[in-house]
Design a protein around this motif. Sequence first.
Motif, mmCIF file in Angstrom:
data_model
loop_
_atom_site.group_PDB
_atom_site.id
_atom_site.type_symbol
_atom_site.label_atom_id
_atom_site.label_comp_id
_atom_site.label_asym_id
_atom_site.label_seq_id
_atom_site.Cartn_x
_atom_site.Cartn_y
_atom_site.Cartn_z
ATOM 1 N N GLY A 299 0.810 -1.213 0.000
ATOM 2 C CA GLY A 299 0.000 0.000 0.000
ATOM 3 C C GLY A 299 0.836 1.252 0.000
ATOM 4 N N ILE A 300 1.941 1.241 0.787
ATOM 5 C CA ILE A 300 2.782 2.442 0.846
ATOM 6 C C ILE A 300 3.359 2.755 -0.524
ATOM 7 C CG2 ILE A 300 4.932 3.360 1.768
ATOM 8 C CD1 ILE A 300 4.333 2.001 4.353
ATOM 9 N N TYR A 301 3.778 1.703 -1.278
ATOM 10 C CA TYR A 301 4.352 1.991 -2.590
ATOM 11 C C TYR A 301 3.295 2.271 -3.639
ATOM 12 C CZ TYR A 301 8.988 1.139 -1.049
ATOM 13 O OH TYR A 301 10.166 1.255 -0.394
ATOM 14 N N ARG A 302 2.046 1.943 -3.343
ATOM 15 C CA ARG A 302 0.997 2.097 -4.335
ATOM 16 C C ARG A 302 0.471 3.516 -4.391
ATOM 17 N NH1 ARG A 302 -1.991 -2.375 -6.639
ATOM 18 N NH2 ARG A 302 -3.640 -1.384 -7.812
ATOM 19 N N PHE A 303 0.416 4.181 -3.242
ATOM 20 C CA PHE A 303 -0.123 5.537 -3.205
ATOM 21 C C PHE A 303 1.005 6.550 -3.316
ATOM 22 C CE2 PHE A 303 -3.303 3.240 -0.548
ATOM 23 C CZ PHE A 303 -4.300 3.302 -1.487
ATOM 24 N N ASN A 304 0.658 7.713 -3.892
ATOM 25 C CA ASN A 304 1.664 8.762 -4.004
ATOM 26 C C ASN A 304 1.429 9.905 -3.043
ATOM 27 O OD1 ASN A 304 2.970 7.482 -6.151
ATOM 28 N ND2 ASN A 304 1.323 8.145 -7.508
ATOM 29 N N ASN A 305 0.184 10.028 -2.585
ATOM 30 C CA ASN A 305 -0.145 11.135 -1.708
ATOM 31 C C ASN A 305 0.404 10.880 -0.300
ATOM 32 O OD1 ASN A 305 -1.255 13.303 -0.582
ATOM 33 N ND2 ASN A 305 -3.385 12.701 -0.891
ATOM 34 N N PHE A 306 0.825 11.947 0.359
ATOM 35 C CA PHE A 306 1.411 11.782 1.686
ATOM 36 C C PHE A 306 0.407 11.256 2.692
ATOM 37 C CE2 PHE A 306 1.988 13.536 5.912
ATOM 38 C CZ PHE A 306 3.157 12.927 6.246
ATOM 39 N N TYR A 307 -0.822 11.813 2.683
ATOM 40 C CA TYR A 307 -1.782 11.438 3.716
ATOM 41 C C TYR A 307 -2.217 9.983 3.583
ATOM 42 C CZ TYR A 307 -2.101 16.306 4.947
ATOM 43 O OH TYR A 307 -1.789 17.550 5.362
ATOM 44 N N SER A 308 -2.393 9.516 2.336
ATOM 45 C CA SER A 308 -2.768 8.108 2.170
ATOM 46 C C SER A 308 -1.672 7.209 2.698
ATOM 47 C CB SER A 308 -2.997 7.794 0.698
ATOM 48 O OG SER A 308 -3.711 8.812 0.090
ATOM 49 N N VAL B 145 3.333 13.603 13.430
ATOM 50 C CA VAL B 145 3.820 13.672 12.037
ATOM 51 C C VAL B 145 2.766 14.275 11.134
ATOM 52 C CG1 VAL B 145 4.443 12.271 10.066
ATOM 53 C CG2 VAL B 145 5.441 11.770 12.253
ATOM 54 N N VAL B 146 1.522 13.771 11.236
ATOM 55 C CA VAL B 146 0.474 14.252 10.336
ATOM 56 C C VAL B 146 0.107 15.691 10.640
ATOM 57 C CG1 VAL B 146 -1.873 13.826 9.581
ATOM 58 C CG2 VAL B 146 -0.382 11.953 10.000
ATOM 59 N N ARG B 147 0.124 16.042 11.926
ATOM 60 C CA ARG B 147 -0.246 17.406 12.294
ATOM 61 C C ARG B 147 0.778 18.403 11.774
ATOM 62 N NH1 ARG B 147 -0.270 20.818 17.123
ATOM 63 N NH2 ARG B 147 -2.105 22.105 16.913
ATOM 64 N N SER B 148 2.063 18.053 11.873
ATOM 65 C CA SER B 148 3.073 18.990 11.370
ATOM 66 C C SER B 148 2.969 19.123 9.864
ATOM 67 C CB SER B 148 4.468 18.522 11.774
ATOM 68 O OG SER B 148 4.675 17.222 11.308
ATOM 69 N N ALA B 149 2.615 18.021 9.158
ATOM 70 C CA ALA B 149 2.431 18.115 7.715
ATOM 71 C C ALA B 149 1.253 19.016 7.388
ATOM 72 C CB ALA B 149 2.211 16.731 7.118
ATOM 73 N N PHE B 150 0.175 18.895 8.185
ATOM 74 C CA PHE B 150 -1.020 19.705 7.920
ATOM 75 C C PHE B 150 -0.735 21.181 8.156
ATOM 76 C CE2 PHE B 150 -5.081 21.460 9.563
ATOM 77 C CZ PHE B 150 -5.779 21.392 8.370
ATOM 78 N N ILE B 151 0.010 21.492 9.230
ATOM 79 C CA ILE B 151 0.283 22.894 9.545
ATOM 80 C C ILE B 151 1.206 23.510 8.501
ATOM 81 C CG2 ILE B 151 1.436 24.375 11.230
ATOM 82 C CD1 ILE B 151 0.262 22.660 13.393
ATOM 83 N N SER B 152 2.173 22.724 8.010
ATOM 84 C CA SER B 152 3.085 23.298 7.018
ATOM 85 C C SER B 152 2.464 23.328 5.634
ATOM 86 C CB SER B 152 4.385 22.506 6.992
ATOM 87 O OG SER B 152 4.122 21.181 6.634
ATOM 88 N N GLY B 153 1.197 22.909 5.477
ATOM 89 C CA GLY B 153 0.475 23.225 4.261
ATOM 90 C C GLY B 153 0.504 22.189 3.170
ATOM 91 N N TYR B 154 0.469 20.889 3.518
ATOM 92 C CA TYR B 154 0.318 19.878 2.480
ATOM 93 C C TYR B 154 -1.131 19.877 1.997
ATOM 94 C CZ TYR B 154 4.585 17.243 2.074
ATOM 95 O OH TYR B 154 5.834 16.830 1.757
ATOM 96 N N LYS B 155 -1.294 19.682 0.681
ATOM 97 C CA LYS B 155 -2.642 19.671 0.116
ATOM 98 C C LYS B 155 -3.206 18.248 0.124
ATOM 99 C CE LYS B 155 -3.188 23.933 -1.617
ATOM 100 N NZ LYS B 155 -2.026 24.503 -0.974
ATOM 101 N N LEU B 156 -4.537 18.167 0.257
ATOM 102 C CA LEU B 156 -5.204 16.875 0.129
ATOM 103 C C LEU B 156 -5.471 16.624 -1.342
ATOM 104 C CD1 LEU B 156 -7.749 17.275 2.983
ATOM 105 C CD2 LEU B 156 -6.122 15.462 2.840
ATOM 106 N N ARG B 157 -5.187 15.419 -1.812
ATOM 107 C CA ARG B 157 -5.381 15.107 -3.226
ATOM 108 C C ARG B 157 -6.127 13.797 -3.402
ATOM 109 N NH1 ARG B 157 -0.158 14.390 -5.881
ATOM 110 N NH2 ARG B 157 0.728 15.155 -3.951
ATOM 111 N N LYS B 158 -6.931 13.703 -4.436
ATOM 112 C CA LYS B 158 -7.581 12.429 -4.747
ATOM 113 C C LYS B 158 -6.672 11.608 -5.650
ATOM 114 C CE LYS B 158 -12.397 13.730 -4.497
ATOM 115 N NZ LYS B 158 -13.665 13.766 -5.200
ATOM 116 N N GLU B 159 -6.937 10.297 -5.668
ATOM 117 C CA GLU B 159 -6.181 9.448 -6.608
ATOM 118 C C GLU B 159 -7.127 8.575 -7.384
ATOM 119 O OE1 GLU B 159 -2.856 7.378 -5.294
ATOM 120 O OE2 GLU B 159 -2.263 8.857 -3.818
#
Lengths: 151, 97
Positions: free
Chosen positions: B23-32, B83-97
């Motif tokens: 799964g980790i190698y299958r998705f490209n988005n950080f949050y997934s 980890v996820v909170r720091s990513a959210f605060i520094s402005g990662y975008k949510l993306r669909k796949e």
Amino acid sequence: MIFTIFWIVLFERATPFILFTAPLISIFSIKISEKFLLKDSFYELYYFNIFWLIKYSFYLIIEIYKSGLSIIPNIITGHSNPDIVEIYTDLDSNLQVALLANSITLTPGTITMDVHGQRLKVLWMDPKTKNATMAGIMIKGRLEKLLKEVL
Amino acid sequence: MRDLISGIIIFIGISFVGLGIIGIYRFNNFYSRALIASKVDTVGYITIILGVMIRHGFSYFTMKVFFILLITLIINPLITHSVVRSAFISGYKLRKE
């Protein structure tokens, strides 16, 4: 009590000397942490029944396996649609909210991102609703009821 | 008999971990990726540790392993959250796949 068992297990034997020093050391460590870290009484902050804790962790593990199995199709098809949902809780004390947030993060597929009082921001793998109350019911499930029982 | 049961349980745990890595190698988005990674170290980890405990029977070693399991269950969500909170605060975008 728990610290005493911990001490005995670390020594790997239960001779009279160890049995004598174990409660001393555990009481000493609790006193030290009360004095320097908590600045309050230990039993007022973290008071709960140990049997309740076992019951709660049992439910939590069942919940983890359920959502762990339900996330497998997402991996195989490569479909993901992560989104952020806001949910509300009725829990009051800080310990309860922290326990709830940690349990939500432990179940695969949901991660708690932010806590403001009684409002939680949750990152969800595949959101079915965006409505706050419906999402709250689906995510929290029975955990919140169990948490309410104790404190 | 006990060896057989514990072997089956450890095998299930390792297959969970393997699925997580796919799964980790299958998705490209950080949050997934973060969501899938949290699956690896809860479900797979608990299953493997249970298998090890059953294989060894009741001894001091089992209780030590059980303490490790408890401590990991407490610390693991804190790390994922930070980890996820720091990513959210520094402005990662949510993306669909």
